[in-house]
Design an enzyme around this catalytic site. Sequence first.
Site, PDB file in Angstrom:
ATOM      1  CG  LEU A  21     -35.266  -5.231 -21.220  1.00 39.91           C
ATOM      2  CD1 LEU A  21     -36.098  -5.985 -20.038  1.00 39.91           C
ATOM      3  CD2 LEU A  21     -34.645  -5.768 -22.112  1.00 39.91           C
ATOM      4  N   GLY A  22     -35.316  -0.462 -20.239  1.00 39.35           N
ATOM      5  CA  GLY A  22     -36.039   0.780 -20.162  1.00 39.35           C
ATOM      6  C   GLY A  22     -36.093   1.084 -19.021  1.00 39.35           C
ATOM      7  CE  LYS A  63     -40.650  -2.093 -10.918  1.00 45.34           C
ATOM      8  NZ  LYS A  63     -42.180  -2.111 -11.038  1.00 45.34           N
ATOM      9  N   GLY A  80     -40.649   5.585 -13.774  1.00 47.69           N
ATOM     10  CA  GLY A  80     -40.983   6.420 -11.960  1.00 47.69           C
ATOM     11  C   GLY A  80     -40.202   5.476 -11.107  1.00 47.69           C
ATOM     12  N   GLY A 124     -37.415   3.464 -11.368  1.00 45.21           N
ATOM     13  CA  GLY A 124     -36.152   2.972 -11.731  1.00 45.21           C
ATOM     14  C   GLY A 124     -35.874   2.393 -13.174  1.00 45.21           C
ATOM     15  NE  ARG A 125     -30.060   2.587 -15.430  1.00 39.60           N
ATOM     16  CZ  ARG A 125     -30.278   3.526 -17.202  1.00 39.60           C
ATOM     17  NH1 ARG A 125     -30.362   4.661 -16.940  1.00 39.60           N
ATOM     18  NH2 ARG A 125     -28.967   3.490 -17.787  1.00 39.60           N
ATOM     19  CG  ASP A 129     -49.489   4.139 -12.413  1.00 34.98           C
ATOM     20  OD1 ASP A 129     -49.750   5.532 -13.182  1.00 34.98           O
ATOM     21  OD2 ASP A 129     -48.626   4.860 -12.595  1.00 34.98           O
TER      22      ASP A 129
END
Length: 841
Positions: free
Chosen positions: A506-507, A528, A510, A512-513, A624
């Site tokens: 999916l993306g 994640k 910062g 991980g994947r 964030d």
Amino acid sequence: MKIVKWVSFVLAMFSFLVDESFASYTPPDNYLIACGSSQNITFQGRTFVPDSQHSSLVLETGNSIVAANSSSRVPFPIYQSARIFTEKASYNFEIQQQGRHWVRLYFFPVKNPSHDLTSASLTVVTDEFVLLNNFTFKNYNGSYMFKEYAINVTSDTLTLTLIPSNGSVVFVNGIEVVSMPNDLFIDQALALIPSEPFSGLSVLAFETVYRLNMGGPLLNAQNDTLGRTWENDLKYLHVNSSVLNVSVSPSTIKYPAGVSPETAPNWVYATAETMGDANVAQNSFNVTWVFPVDPNFSYLIRAHFCDIMSISLNSLVFDMFVNSDIALRSLDLSSITGNLAVPYYRDFVSNASTDSNTLSVSVGPDSVADITNATMNGLEIMKISNSLKSLDGLSSVESLLPSSSSKANKIGIIVGSSVGAVAAIALVGLCYYCCIVRRQSKSPQQGHSWLPLPLYGNSQTLTKSTLSQKSGTASCISIASTNLGRFFSFQEILDATNKFDEKLLLGVGGFGRVYKGTLEDGTNVAVKRGNPRSEQGIAEFRTEIDMLSKLRHRHLVSLIGYCDERSEMILVYEYMANGPLRSHLYGADLPPLSWKQRLEICIGAARGLHYLHTGAAQSIIHRDVKTTNILLDDNFVAKVADFGLSKTGPALDQTHVSTAVKGSFGYLDPEYFRRQQLTDKSDVYSFGVVLMEVLCTRPALNPVLPREQVNIAEWAMTWQKKGMLDQIMDQNLVGKVSPASLKKFGETAEKCLAEHGVDRPSMGDVLWNLEYALQLQETSSALTEPQDNSTNHITGIQLTTLEPFDNSVSMIDGSNSVTDDDAEDAATSAVFSQLVNPRGR
């Protein structure tokens, strides 16, 4: 003169009531029960069914008696029969749709040769809340009693338990359990002492103690789409001669988005009390209503307004007070609603006056406006359940429903057996864990430099659940006291993601994947997986789990579980179908969002951040906030994600948290960056950048642009200060945004982006301004469309429905008064964070 005005008003009311139609709302659950009756009963235009004949109702009792009295002295048909219990009894209602429900109870001591019901002690509880505790008619100044409650039902059944006490009996004449719209009661209101947002209403129960139709006649279930009763306000006025009744035809009432006949019937908004030409010495007086209340509880106060008296906009500005506390300052209804005769309401939380057992509500002219008038159309006052989940006294459900001795013995045996079994399983699990650790220490995994997460070591016991049919490995769930979510084995993660198939990626963020996964039961999730070479590591992993395990809100992501097996750090969230907000603004080939969608998304994110800042025991600073951390579910509901950098806010005696600077460039609060002093206003600054990103559809930082355009906050502010924000907004929005809405949006963003935190608004104020901007947009759109309120009115209402109904209202300490639901919201979808490439942190 007063009597003439009242008679004229009643005639006017009758003329329009007989011409109006009933707005349709069909409750999924609609139990109308006549207890002890042998036949259906019609009351206030509704049919009540005998409790012995309802297919979805189970009555559990060892012994009950039916009492009936058809005497003309019985006030209404619903009170002609009763069911009497000599021991504890329960009504179990099947619930089709969870959420807020009305629970209404009718009591009248019908004459019975076996029992004197006037001395009966009435105690009624639900699964969670105490509704009545040891009530008796002996000292009650009324012939019968009606109670209305608002309960949030979170299971498939609702149990009403009636408990006799002191060797007495308990009885009930009628019961209603009726669904209400989920948005009728939202999660937040404004607390007045001190003045700050109050969150968490969704988990509380309410009891209606007063509901007033200002300047209008009594309205009952025949006149209200939700079956509520609204009484006239005259007897609660501090000075009767201080008001003038005003009324219009209800067909002139124009409901905006977010307000409907379920909020209040249009004939509530079509009548009002105003100062008018009141017979008082001073023109700057306040109109005041005074209510006796129980000083041991807090109260939810909903004030209904509608400017039906002005002939032009911005000609009515006034203040509202609760007790001596200012609730609304300089309220300009037409400015907020954009038109006349548009309903508006506000919710407040307050206590009784400190010097008396009363609660007063006042409206009066604004001290700085040259307008000496004020108005109010309706008022609802609802008691809020206390910390013991009681609406009557200091007893909890647990203390009123003690287990019997035999049951206690059985429970003791079961508990003892369970503890033994758990201990044995824990011992086996500990041995297994030691073997695995020893094996891993001999054969370390290649490419993984992290150590296993120490958070879940010796201090925690895990219990086994069913074995995975696919993997043969056990899923584990943390014990309830830790409440950290489900533990997934690494094999379960591999099965869910097809061994981290790149087609399911999916993306990348910062940490991980992020992969799309599917659990064995078919549930889609976002997985994640931490990258050991990432700048973020075990601290962020632990923070994410720790934060999300404590937080539940409709606009925050919801953590399903985690995996820290084989030195992996994996977080599992519910899947968010529409991904991050950023991908809908730029960088992806997706349809552009409408202005209304963008405002609703910003409002949702603001609600989530506002909850972080004020809803928890101690404030939480996200640290964030950015468009990749605002995620959208399949209905484009926004949720704030990624709590890896979150920090607990300052203590009460502190103004900030001193910490190293972390976050994403372009969104960083300049004051925090310079001084390393973090406050919740740092999130407000970042959210201001998000607002400009939503409007202009470009990144927060774009180094390929000319120098003055690189930073969106600085660039957009130069245009905002010129009043030319429309020159830089998304071209897809040109001609589709109300100038008033854009102006309010720009002003809100400008305040968020103030250089110094002390000059920035709170997230609560930001939320309020964004809702105002949305209302301005919707009002502008509504003005260009023909209005049709024909479904909002009741037809064929007879004059007899307006006759006094004083005896049917309930009592508060012997004083007559009318009595009577996210999760805001249970958390629904939630998800992963940072689904697009920019790392940012």
